[in-house]
Each structure stands twice: as C-alpha cells, then as structure tokens.
Design an enzyme around this catalytic site. Structure first.
Site: not given
Length: 420
Positions: A175, A350, A408, A326, A345, A315
């Site tokens: 991502c 996403h 990831f 975060e 988002k 994010h």
C-alpha cells in the site's frame, strides 16, 4: 543542492470523480462514498468505494479498452489528463494512443519516464481464467489474460499511449507503492536520467477474491448495514478499511526546467523518505518505528524541521492497529505539536497500491487551495496518542504537507510537498 522537483500536471480518477476539481469538492464535503457493490454481492463484506461513470470505451476507444484491464484503464486516463494539465503532448483523446505517431500526436520522447505503483495482479481478470482451467478448458483462456493484468502493464501501456520512451517500470511496495513511485521518479530526475517522469499509481481492488482475502484477515470493516459510516480513520469505533480503486498520475520535472518552459508549477516535491519496520508480515510496528524513519528521512531530505509541516495526509486506513501505530509515529516525530491530520481514505476508500499517489495528489490540492479537508466519519479518538484530527469542516492550510503510506511487509514511504 539537489534539484527541486516540480509537480506540473495532475490526473485523478477516483470514486470522488474523474478530475481534480471533482475530487477536491468531495474531499471538502467529508462524506464517505462507500456503497453496496454488485461485484461483491453475497460476500460477508459486500460494499466498497467504486469509481462510477467511467466509460473506458468512450475515453480510450474500443481496441485499447478491450485489451486492458480496469486498473490500466484508470492509469491511461489519469496519465492523459496529467499530460494535458502540464501542457505536454498532442492529441490524447479517444483513440489517440497506441503507437508511434498514433492519432497524429506528438510523442513525449526518450527523456520521459513512467513509474507507477501497483500493489497486486488484477484478480478480476485471473479468477474467470482460472475457472476455465479448472473446468478442463485451457483453450478458453484468453490470450490477453497476461498482458491485460500483470502490474507492469500499467506503466507499459501509458508509455505506449503517450510516447514516453524513457525508463518504464512499476513499483510494488504494497500500500506504499504509489508513494514509492514518486520517490523513484524524483531520483530519476535528480540524477539527470530523465527530464520528465509521469509518476503515481493505479489499482482496482474490487474483486471477489481480494475482498474475501481481506475479510478473512479481518482487515475490512463489516458495517454492511451502514456502508457510508464504515470507513472512519482514527475514530474510536473504527473496525477496518473499505476497498477502493482509482489512479493518480503526477507530472514531475526539475523546477528549473518547468519554469524555463513557463509551465504552471502546482507544488514542489521537496522530500521523500522510506523505512522498513522489519517487524511482521502484516501488522505494523506498534510504535511505528519504520514510519518514524520514513517521516524523519523525508524531513531531512527536504531540509525541513517538524515545525515546517502544516498538515499531514495520513495513511489512515481505519483499522485498529494501523491508526494506533500511525498516531504513535506522528507523536514521536512531532511531540505535542502534531500538525492537523486528514485522511482521504475516509472519503474514497483504500485503493491499495494507488493510495499513496492519490494521497499525494490530494496534498497538492490542499496546498493549492490553502485548505485541509476533513476526515469522514470522525467522532472521537481512543488510545494514548491524541491527534489534531480535522473533522466536520475544512481548515486553513499553512506550511508544508506530508503524505504517509504504510503497507504489508512493513513498507513505509513518505513524501513532503510545498506550495510553489
């Protein structure tokens, strides 16, 4: 000093619209675009944020639309619009791409590169093709299955379409892929390898297999009865992210070159940083170690201090672990003075490998408009790290903006942008 890198063109195709103006309006309204998705009907999670009103044949012409998958189509349209926005190239309308001199347009040339982030293969294409194999009918597998679906073809088809004959490849850092693409593009310009780079990302994650995999991992929100309230970055009641799709392409060039050709400079990409968690395959480091390294590296690269940052495009997936990590990372970098935080988002979902590029484009728009959009569905925080979340209505934007992307494998990438 390293060369300043200017953003001179912008193309966006997201659930919020097909132009920067449409996207900006939706972001400032701060309402989620999640809704029931017929593609996911019958699954435990049957909603997503979809790009609507997208006519691939009308945009690209039938031959090009037929040979490309949805994520490539998004990339092509976003790239054409970014090129036009930057005042480059010739006829890039429907049917205008597809080869040397196609459509009578001027090619961009061999000093122009394309770097696009794509997080995964297109399962929307592969699932039915595997069905043919499983049924013992290999003769029914489409000869277009590979070239229309492998990640590298997003960049490849864009290069063919606009005649960009410089370096051409895809970045894959989960991502963080779209943000990584911007950092790589910056390096190609700073090194003198390219004069212009079309950089960004594209993804269409709305396949039944993708939705099922993320559901099994408990990563998606399960608010089936209220999809529009499902994605809620940093909110105490968050329970997962919402699948999205789309593309963003930014035209990048050295600022001195842009000004020499009297191009409009939308923003300046001053810093990029990356760092790995080296912690877990899918869970972020609980204290955001890799994120801290990426943010710090971007600040150092831009020769900026924490006090120079006016807002954070987070994010902000809306998953319990990511938002907590975060928040911890931002607190470690900025202390008690974390800048106002927004998260696109919440509105557009996403888009995985494209998310970082979409966020960077949103940061450019925030700098251009002097405004930070609100986070959708935010009502209140939990945890020990309390951020200054922009909620309800937009706020004035002052100073630099940073856009954070985490994925990831502990992939972390951050860009820092300023107004010209």
């Amino acid at each position: 000093m390293p060369a300043e890198i200017a953003v001179t063109g912008l193309g966006l195709v997201t659930p919020a619209g097909h132009t920067p103006e449409e996207n900006w309006t939706a972001l400032c309204q701060g309402r989620s675009l999640a809704a029931r998705d017929a593609e996911l009907a019958g699954l435990p999670v049957d909603f997503s944020c979809q790009v609507t009103g997208f006519d691939a044949t009308g945009e690209l012409g039938r031959p090009l639309a037929r040979r490309t998958d949805r994520f490539i189509q998004f990339a092509l349209v976003a790239a054409r619009r970014a090129v036009a926005d930057a005042g480059l190239g010739g006829d890039l309308g429907p049917g205008g791409g597809g080869g040397v001199g196609a459509g009578g347009r001027e090619e961009l040339g061999e000093r122009v590169g394309v770097v696009l982030g794509v997080g995964s293969n297109s399962l929307s294409t592969y699932v039915p093709e595997f069905g043919h194999l499983g049924a013992g009918r290999p003769d029914r597998v489409s000869p277009l299955a590979l070239p229309r679906s492998v990640p590298s073809m997003a960049a490849g088809e864009v290069a063919i379409d606009v005649g960009a004959r410089g370096p051409n490849f895809t970045t894959a850092s989960a991502c963080a892929s779209g943000t990584t693409a911007l950092g790589v593009a910056r390096d190609l310009l700073r090194s003198g390898t390219c004069d212009i780079v079309l950089a960004g990302g594209s993804e269409s994650a709305r396949s039944r297999m993708t939705a099922t995999c993320f559901t099994r991992m408990r990563a998606l929100s399960r608010r089936r009865d209220e999809p529009s309230l499902a994605c809620r970055p940093f909110d105490a009641r968050r329970d997962g992210f919402v699948l999205g799709e789309g593309a963003a392409v930014l035209v990048l060039e050295r600022a001195a070159d842009a000004r020499a050709r009297r191009a409009r400079v939308l923003a300046v990409l001053r810093g990029f940083g990356a760092g790995a968690d080296a912690h877990h395959p899918v869970a972020p480091h609980p204290q955001g170690d890799g994120a801290v390294r990426a943010i710090t590296a971007a600040l150092r690269d831009a020769d900026c201090g924490p006090g120079d940052v006016g807002h954070v495009q987070a994010h902000g997936t809306g998953t319990p672990l990511n938002d907590a990590a975060e928040a911890a990372a931002l607190t470690r970098v900025f202390g008690d003075a974390v800048p106002p935080v927004t998260a696109a988002k919440g509105v557009v979902g996403h888009a995985l490998g494209a998310a970082g590029a979409i966020q960077a484009a949103c940061t450019v728009l925030a700098l251009r408009n002097g405004t930070v959009p609100p986070v959708a569905n935010f009502e209140g925080q939990d945890g020990e790290h309390k951020l200054d979340i922009v909620a309800g209505v937009p706020r004035p934007a002052v100073g630099a903006g940073i856009s954070c992307s985490f994925g990831f494998g502990g992939q972390n990438a951050v860009v820092l942008l300023t107004a010209d």
